[in-house]
Design a protein around this motif. Structure first.
Motif, mmCIF file in Angstrom:
data_model
loop_
_atom_site.group_PDB
_atom_site.id
_atom_site.type_symbol
_atom_site.label_atom_id
_atom_site.label_comp_id
_atom_site.label_asym_id
_atom_site.label_seq_id
_atom_site.Cartn_x
_atom_site.Cartn_y
_atom_site.Cartn_z
ATOM 1 N N ARG A 123 64.723 38.869 -15.210
ATOM 2 C CA ARG A 123 65.456 37.820 -14.675
ATOM 3 C C ARG A 123 64.482 37.282 -13.353
ATOM 4 O O ARG A 123 64.111 38.206 -12.687
ATOM 5 C CB ARG A 123 66.591 38.419 -14.071
ATOM 6 N N ILE A 124 64.534 35.881 -13.301
ATOM 7 C CA ILE A 124 63.839 35.349 -12.098
ATOM 8 C C ILE A 124 64.801 34.417 -11.284
ATOM 9 O O ILE A 124 65.373 33.494 -11.991
ATOM 10 C CB ILE A 124 62.505 34.752 -12.347
ATOM 11 N N ASP A 125 65.035 34.967 -10.137
ATOM 12 C CA ASP A 125 66.338 34.138 -9.304
ATOM 13 C C ASP A 125 65.765 33.720 -8.021
ATOM 14 O O ASP A 125 64.928 34.220 -7.409
ATOM 15 C CB ASP A 125 67.658 35.114 -9.234
ATOM 16 N N PRO A 126 66.286 32.486 -7.535
ATOM 17 C CA PRO A 126 65.617 32.045 -6.159
ATOM 18 C C PRO A 126 66.541 32.845 -5.160
ATOM 19 O O PRO A 126 67.620 33.182 -5.166
ATOM 20 C CB PRO A 126 66.134 30.525 -6.238
ATOM 21 N N ILE A 127 65.637 33.035 -4.041
ATOM 22 C CA ILE A 127 66.330 33.494 -2.827
ATOM 23 C C ILE A 127 65.991 32.805 -1.751
ATOM 24 O O ILE A 127 65.247 31.738 -1.822
ATOM 25 C CB ILE A 127 65.688 35.038 -2.657
ATOM 26 N N ALA A 128 66.231 32.823 -0.505
ATOM 27 C CA ALA A 128 66.203 31.919 0.563
ATOM 28 C C ALA A 128 64.721 31.556 0.872
ATOM 29 O O ALA A 128 64.450 30.486 0.920
ATOM 30 C CB ALA A 128 66.786 32.509 1.849
ATOM 31 N N ASP A 129 63.905 32.328 0.765
ATOM 32 C CA ASP A 129 62.525 32.284 1.041
ATOM 33 C C ASP A 129 61.356 32.433 -0.225
ATOM 34 O O ASP A 129 60.036 32.449 0.199
ATOM 35 C CB ASP A 129 61.886 33.070 2.252
ATOM 36 N N VAL A 154 58.224 29.903 -11.127
ATOM 37 C CA VAL A 154 57.644 31.026 -11.714
ATOM 38 C C VAL A 154 57.392 31.127 -12.856
ATOM 39 O O VAL A 154 58.421 31.416 -13.620
ATOM 40 C CB VAL A 154 58.329 32.353 -11.110
ATOM 41 N N ASP A 155 56.106 31.280 -13.501
ATOM 42 C CA ASP A 155 55.939 31.261 -15.072
ATOM 43 C C ASP A 155 55.923 32.669 -15.467
ATOM 44 O O ASP A 155 54.913 33.394 -14.971
ATOM 45 C CB ASP A 155 54.494 30.889 -15.308
ATOM 46 N N PRO A 156 56.960 33.374 -16.172
ATOM 47 C CA PRO A 156 56.937 34.675 -16.476
ATOM 48 C C PRO A 156 55.614 35.072 -17.119
ATOM 49 O O PRO A 156 55.278 36.196 -16.935
ATOM 50 C CB PRO A 156 57.992 34.937 -17.506
ATOM 51 N N PHE A 213 51.612 45.762 -18.219
ATOM 52 C CA PHE A 213 52.475 45.028 -19.228
ATOM 53 C C PHE A 213 52.224 43.608 -18.523
ATOM 54 O O PHE A 213 52.232 43.197 -17.530
ATOM 55 C CB PHE A 213 54.021 45.278 -19.028
ATOM 56 N N ASP A 214 51.641 42.665 -19.488
ATOM 57 C CA ASP A 214 51.100 41.341 -19.171
ATOM 58 C C ASP A 214 52.388 40.355 -19.621
ATOM 59 O O ASP A 214 52.782 40.415 -20.797
ATOM 60 C CB ASP A 214 49.971 40.796 -19.862
ATOM 61 N N GLY A 215 53.041 39.528 -18.605
ATOM 62 C CA GLY A 215 54.001 38.635 -19.073
ATOM 63 C C GLY A 215 55.308 39.382 -19.151
ATOM 64 O O GLY A 215 55.326 40.831 -19.082
ATOM 65 N N CYS A 216 56.363 38.670 -19.274
ATOM 66 C CA CYS A 216 57.770 39.432 -19.444
ATOM 67 C C CYS A 216 58.510 38.081 -19.931
ATOM 68 O O CYS A 216 58.295 36.857 -20.136
ATOM 69 C CB CYS A 216 58.308 39.923 -18.047
ATOM 70 N N ARG A 217 59.673 38.865 -20.886
ATOM 71 C CA ARG A 217 60.464 38.099 -21.571
ATOM 72 C C ARG A 217 61.761 37.506 -20.770
ATOM 73 O O ARG A 217 62.274 38.593 -20.187
ATOM 74 C CB ARG A 217 61.009 38.811 -22.836
ATOM 75 N N MET A 218 61.916 36.247 -20.527
ATOM 76 C CA MET A 218 63.377 35.991 -19.790
ATOM 77 C C MET A 218 64.529 36.476 -20.389
ATOM 78 O O MET A 218 64.584 36.168 -21.774
ATOM 79 C CB MET A 218 63.134 34.461 -19.573
ATOM 80 N N MET A 234 61.395 33.783 -4.366
ATOM 81 C CA MET A 234 61.895 33.935 -5.605
ATOM 82 C C MET A 234 62.088 35.672 -5.893
ATOM 83 O O MET A 234 61.614 36.285 -5.034
ATOM 84 C CB MET A 234 61.361 33.745 -7.003
ATOM 85 N N GLN A 235 63.224 36.081 -6.683
ATOM 86 C CA GLN A 235 63.301 37.459 -6.829
ATOM 87 C C GLN A 235 63.064 37.835 -8.206
ATOM 88 O O GLN A 235 63.729 37.045 -9.310
ATOM 89 C CB GLN A 235 64.773 37.978 -6.355
ATOM 90 N N VAL A 236 62.334 38.729 -8.827
ATOM 91 C CA VAL A 236 62.151 39.111 -10.152
ATOM 92 C C VAL A 236 62.728 40.474 -10.368
ATOM 93 O O VAL A 236 62.448 41.288 -9.468
ATOM 94 C CB VAL A 236 60.664 38.862 -10.689
ATOM 95 N N THR A 237 63.400 40.751 -11.325
ATOM 96 C CA THR A 237 64.092 41.864 -11.715
ATOM 97 C C THR A 237 63.575 42.082 -13.362
ATOM 98 O O THR A 237 63.856 41.356 -13.996
ATOM 99 C CB THR A 237 65.693 41.851 -11.781
ATOM 100 N N ALA A 238 62.790 43.086 -13.395
ATOM 101 C CA ALA A 238 62.065 43.512 -14.653
ATOM 102 C C ALA A 238 62.675 44.830 -15.170
ATOM 103 O O ALA A 238 62.855 45.778 -14.538
ATOM 104 C CB ALA A 238 60.589 43.672 -14.508
#
Length: 253
Positions: A164-170, A228-230, A246-251, A172-176
């Protein structure tokens, strides 16, 4: 700056914590590539850093501009150690770093490498260091020390984490969420971006069932959310004496 020709920099020329620094002679491959290695020998208790050390570390930087006939330098990083520095987790190496480097020629003829390396050294405090290095001529046969270090690079997985890739104030946040069967409660994870100008925090680790999760913040120079490109994400699982990339991730929604 510390300068030299074909000899290693010795202890009296270096900052505290560093015993010697050199580019090993290495060898040439049948394809005309040059294999060498950066060798840093450290004092007991001192450490230096991996390419993505975490919040508190200083990743090494390499400047090859003084080289001749060099098209590309590929760094082959051995898996790092997980180091606790005053309660902060960093990734790096104690006592010695032996970093294999594959040099690709720009055209016919031999490569004449010359590099300036900026890196960090830490005991109780961290200090910046810089060395300028030129290797001796290559040897006739492969160097078993370099081959052994090459064998320690993380294994490449054909799987991809769910992200998951989500915007934050400053930024982005990624949760893998790593694939099932990888890692345990003693494992650590590094998250990197292809663009080295983007700052990535040390991930917070958790679990989703039997799968490890890693959450990190990505901050660009603008201090704002950005695309952000995963495919540009790289995750490395460090698990004791093993490591997997691990290269890349699945959204995922």
């Amino acid at each position: 700056m510390l300068c030299l020709t074909a000899l290693p920099v010795m202890a009296q020329d270096l900052p505290p914590g560093l015993v010697s620094a050199e580019l090993l002679p290495g060898w040439e491959t049948p394809q005309g590539h040059r294999i060498t290695a950066l060798r840093l020998e450290l004092e007991p208790g001192w450490k230096t850093y991996w390419r993505s050390p975490g919040d508190a570390g200083m990743p090494p930087r390499f400047d090859w501009q003084g080289s001749a006939n060099l098209a590309q330098a590929r760094l082959i990083w051995p898996r790092p150690e997980v180091i606790d520095s005053g309660g902060e987790r960093t990734l790096g190496y104690h006592r010695q770093l032996l970093l294999p480097i594959e040099l690709l020629p720009a055209g016919p003829g031999p490569i004449e490498p010359r590099v300036t390396v900026d890196f960090g050294l830490c005991l109780d405090i961290c200090v910046p260091a810089q060395v300028a290095l030129v290797p001796p001529p290559p040897g006739a046969d492969p160097d078993p020390r370099i081959q052994a270090a090459m064998a320690l690079q993380p294994r490449q997985s054909e799987q991809q984490p769910d992200c998951r890739i989500d915007p934050i104030a400053d930024g982005m946040q990624v949760t893998a969420t790593l694939p099932s069967g990888h890692g345990d409660d003693d494992s650590d994870v590094a998250i990197e971006m292809a663009d080295e100008q983007i700052w990535v925090s040390a991930p917070e680790l958790g679990r989703q069932g039997d799968r490890i999760t890693a959450r990190a913040e990505l901050v660009a120079g603008t201090g704002k959310p950005f695309a952000v490109d995963p495919a540009d994400l790289r995750l490395t699982l460090i698990d004791g004496g093993d490591a997997v990339e691990f290269d890349g991730c699945r959204m995922k929604d």
